[in-house]
Design an enzyme around this catalytic site. Structure first.
Site, short mmCIF file in Angstrom:
data_model
loop_
_atom_site.label_atom_id
_atom_site.label_comp_id
_atom_site.label_asym_id
_atom_site.label_seq_id
_atom_site.Cartn_x
_atom_site.Cartn_y
_atom_site.Cartn_z
N TRP A 89 -3.32 3.05 -5.95
CA TRP A 89 -4.64 3.58 -6.37
C TRP A 89 -4.60 4.38 -7.68
CZ3 TRP A 89 -2.31 6.33 -2.17
CH2 TRP A 89 -2.19 5.57 -1.01
N ASP A 95 -10.21 3.01 -3.78
CA ASP A 95 -10.87 1.79 -3.29
C ASP A 95 -12.29 1.68 -3.85
OD1 ASP A 95 -8.61 1.63 -1.84
OD2 ASP A 95 -9.61 1.46 0.11
N ASP A 121 0.83 -1.19 0.00
CA ASP A 121 0.00 0.00 0.00
C ASP A 121 0.88 1.26 0.00
OD1 ASP A 121 -2.52 1.15 0.03
OD2 ASP A 121 -3.19 0.06 1.81
C1 GAL Z 1 -6.19 1.02 1.17
C2 GAL Z 1 -6.20 -0.08 0.13
C3 GAL Z 1 -7.24 -1.08 0.55
C4 GAL Z 1 -6.87 -1.65 1.90
C5 GAL Z 1 -6.68 -0.54 2.92
C6 GAL Z 1 -6.08 -1.04 4.21
O1 GAL Z 1 -5.27 1.97 0.80
O2 GAL Z 1 -6.49 0.47 -1.12
O3 GAL Z 1 -7.34 -2.09 -0.42
O4 GAL Z 1 -5.68 -2.41 1.78
O5 GAL Z 1 -5.83 0.47 2.41
O6 GAL Z 1 -5.97 -0.04 5.16
#
Ligand code: GAL
Length: 618
Positions: free
Chosen positions: A266, A287, A201
């Site tokens: 993202w 997301d 991430d």
């Molecule tokens: C976001 C990610 C999600 C999930 C989340 C966890 O940035 O896109 O898929 O992993 O963090 O905190």
């Protein structure tokens, strides 16, 4: 390699510190005609890997449990994946997402939150070990994945602030992201704990700026953002790519080439453009939320990216929202449409609902073997779209000659008709074709040149069509996107595209306008910017390459070069207002064919160009 030269510039910039700001201002400099990256490489220069030869399939707890993830749930879901038959259908990965890390110890190792993952506790071990967990998953015949962040902190620390399961301790102890610990963390995750997959991430380099409340309150160390969400020019793509490159190297070192590397930035910082160099899959969008609108946005983030995906490297419009909100068991039309689009786009299929209690109707969708076979087709071609109002028709060339998958998709709430022609399918006009309706599980008889379907609101139809190719000796570039790598894209600050647009595309110019200028058949070509280089895996399969190069914008001539295994085999110049002239090139026995378009030096706004009507002849 282009990306390396970008990284080199980053290094220069950081060495110069503030003085270097004028040098790059957080944006990759364009290649110039003299740039070595525009010289033929003779290679297909994507991430070196034997993993993810088809899009990864599996399950991730985030959409079901967020940080309320514990070992019992994950183990039971893994078991359910086997018991429901989903594992047999290809779902293989069981991934733990954010929430597993308790704290970073003074020696740099991470302690696992063993209150939630009890099997990790080991007498005498301060960190604990995921080995019993991965042994269990492997014992089921499945593979296991884990999560980290390229920055110091993870996303849940910032966005799930109320969670009881966040890391504990001092500011430094709570730095469970991999920044400064990349090699150590990756080594532990792959060599000691035996995971097979890592999702990385990026909140740590985006969301901990000095002005945000938890940072101001002293909870987290401030860091200047490398990613400013939604703002490419303010972000530092070079630096973000560099951090992922370091992690990708560590994954190779400790996990081997069969480990799966998932980039989760993202779609920010141009990650959809360099992701293929640095990992097996990369997110193209924010997301997914459990709404139709959010799903449409995620589709749009990926739908024109066919030239960026292929075996070992996939666009990732995020995990499936099936089982939630607009895609729950009360909304089977929407759930089917969602699944249809993910399969036609060769997207990873990561389920995100609680499989322990799956309604049979949802299993029928996500477990449909014929839909899965389209997603997993070994040729790895991402579908190419045709749009008409609310209707999207997406055509995917499958491995077997004359086989195509086609998805009809209604974005809107009013029933519509949609159609596809034999020509759009690349099949001979007037020829017979067999059509399999994958959701209705029925074969259709077709006659005539057009297949027309009726789509209810939010409806989708997925077909597998087998027919006679238009010309059995020809393979058009739009039928083989997985074998094309956009090695250099010509993107510059002056030509910057809005986020989510790909600078090299099938069937249109980079800005979405038609490939005009070179006549009939033009749409069967590739649009790009000048100062770009495409690598094509011809694999000694073709004798001849035919193409009509054209200049689509600007007032400058462009030089078009074709190389066969690094040897220059054609060099022509086309002017802006000129009638396009088709060329033919002998490429017999070439493994790699490269297409290079060169603008004259000093052109600020690089012209858009077309490799029009482009095809190989066997
Ligand atoms: C976001 C990610 C999600 C999930 C989340 C966890 O940035 O896109 O898929 O992993 O963090 O905190």
């Amino acid at each position: 390699m282009p990306s390396q030269s970008r990284i080199h510039r980053t290094t220069v910039r950081s060495l110069l510190g503030g003085v270097g700001v004028l040098l790059a201002v957080g944006f990759p400099l364009s290649a110039t005609a003299q740039d070595p990256s525009l010289a033929p490489s003779g290679r297909f220069s994507v991430y070196r890997t034997t993993a993810a030869q088809t899009p990864p399939m599996g399950w991730n707890p985030w959409n079901a449990f967020r940080t309320d993830v514990d070992e019992t749930k994950v183990r039971e879901v893994a078991k359910a994946m086997v018991d429901t038959g989903l594992a047999r259908r290809g779902y293989r990965f069981v991934n733990i997402d954010d929430g597993w890390a308790l704290k970073r110890l003074p020696d740099g190792r991470i302690r696992i939150r063993d209150s939630m993952f009890p099997s990790t506790a080991r007498p005498g071990s301060v960190t604990g070990s995921f080995r019993p967990f991965t042994d269990y998953i492997h014992g089921l015949g499945l593979k296991a994945g884990l999560y980290t962040d390229i920055g110091r902190n993870t996303c849940a620390q910032r966005w799930d602030a109320e969670s009881p399961n966040l890391p504990v301790g001092t500011v430094v102890e709570r730095q469970v992201g991999s920044y400064g610990h990349a090699v150590q963390d990756i080594r532990t995750i792959f060599a000691d704990w035996k995971f097979d997959y890592i999702k990385i991430d990026a909140c740590g380099v985006a969301d901990y700026t000095p002005d945000v409340a938890p940072v101001k309150a002293g909870l987290y160390q401030a860091s200047d953002p490398l990613i400013v969400r939604g703002n490419i020019p303010a972000s530092d793509p070079n630096a973000v790519e560099h951090l992922y490159a370091v992690l990708g190297d560590a994954v190779h070192q400790w996990g081997g080439e069969d480990a799966t590397m998932s980039i989760c930035a993202w779609g920010e910082a141009l990650s959809p453009l360099w992701g293929k160099m640095r990992g097996n899959l990369w997110r193209t969008s924010p997301d997914i939320e459990f709404t139709w609108q959010s799903m449409l946005e995620n589709i749009d983030s990926v739908i024109d990216g066919a030239l960026y995906a292929g075996p070992g490297h996939w666009n990732d419009p995020d995990m499936l929202a099936i089982g939630h909100g607009d895609f729950d068991v009360e909304h089977l039309t929407e759930a089917r449409a969602h699944f249809t689009m993910w399969t036609i786009m060769a997207s990873p299929l990561l389920l995100g609902y609680d499989l322990r209690h799956s309604p049979a109707a949802l299993l029928d969708i996500v477990g449909n073997p014929e839909a899965i076979a389209i997603d997993q087709d070994p040729a790895g071609n991402q579908g190419v779209p045709y749009r008409s109002g609310a209707a999207m028709v997406v055509v995917r060339t499958l491995r077997d000659p004359g086989e195509r998958a086609v998805a009809f998709f209604n974005r809107g709430t009013v029933p519509i008709d949609a159609n596809v022609s034999r020509a759009q399918l690349g099949l001979a006009s007037g020829s017979a074709a067999t059509v399999r309706d994958i959701w209705a599980k029925k074969d259709w008889a077709t006659t005539g040149d057009t297949i027309t379907v009726k789509l209810p609101a939010h409806g989708a139809i997925l077909l597998r069509v087998a027919g006679t190719p238009g010309d059995p000796d020809a393979v058009w570039l739009d039928e083989m996107p997985a074998r094309i790598n956009v090695a250099v894209d010509g993107l510059t600050q002056a030509t910057a595209l809005p986020m989510g647009q790909f600078p090299a595309r099938i069937g249109t110019a980079p800005d979405g306008t038609p490939l005009h200028g070179e006549g009939a058949g033009a749409s069967r070509g590739i649009g790009a910017f000048a100062n770009s280089r495409l690598e094509i895996r011809a694999d000694r399969a073709f004798r001849r390459f035919e193409v009509t190069p054209a200049v689509l914008s600007g007032h400058h001539s462009v030089r078009f070069r074709v190389y066969a295994d690094r040897k220059l085999v054609k060099d022509v110049v086309a002017g802006p207002a000129q009638t396009a002239v088709p060329i033919e090139v002998d490429v017999s026995s070439a493994k790699i064919v490269e297409l290079v378009a060169l603008a004259p030096g000093g052109v600020a706004r690089l012209p858009m160009i077309a490799w029009g009507s482009a095809r190989f002849m066997r």
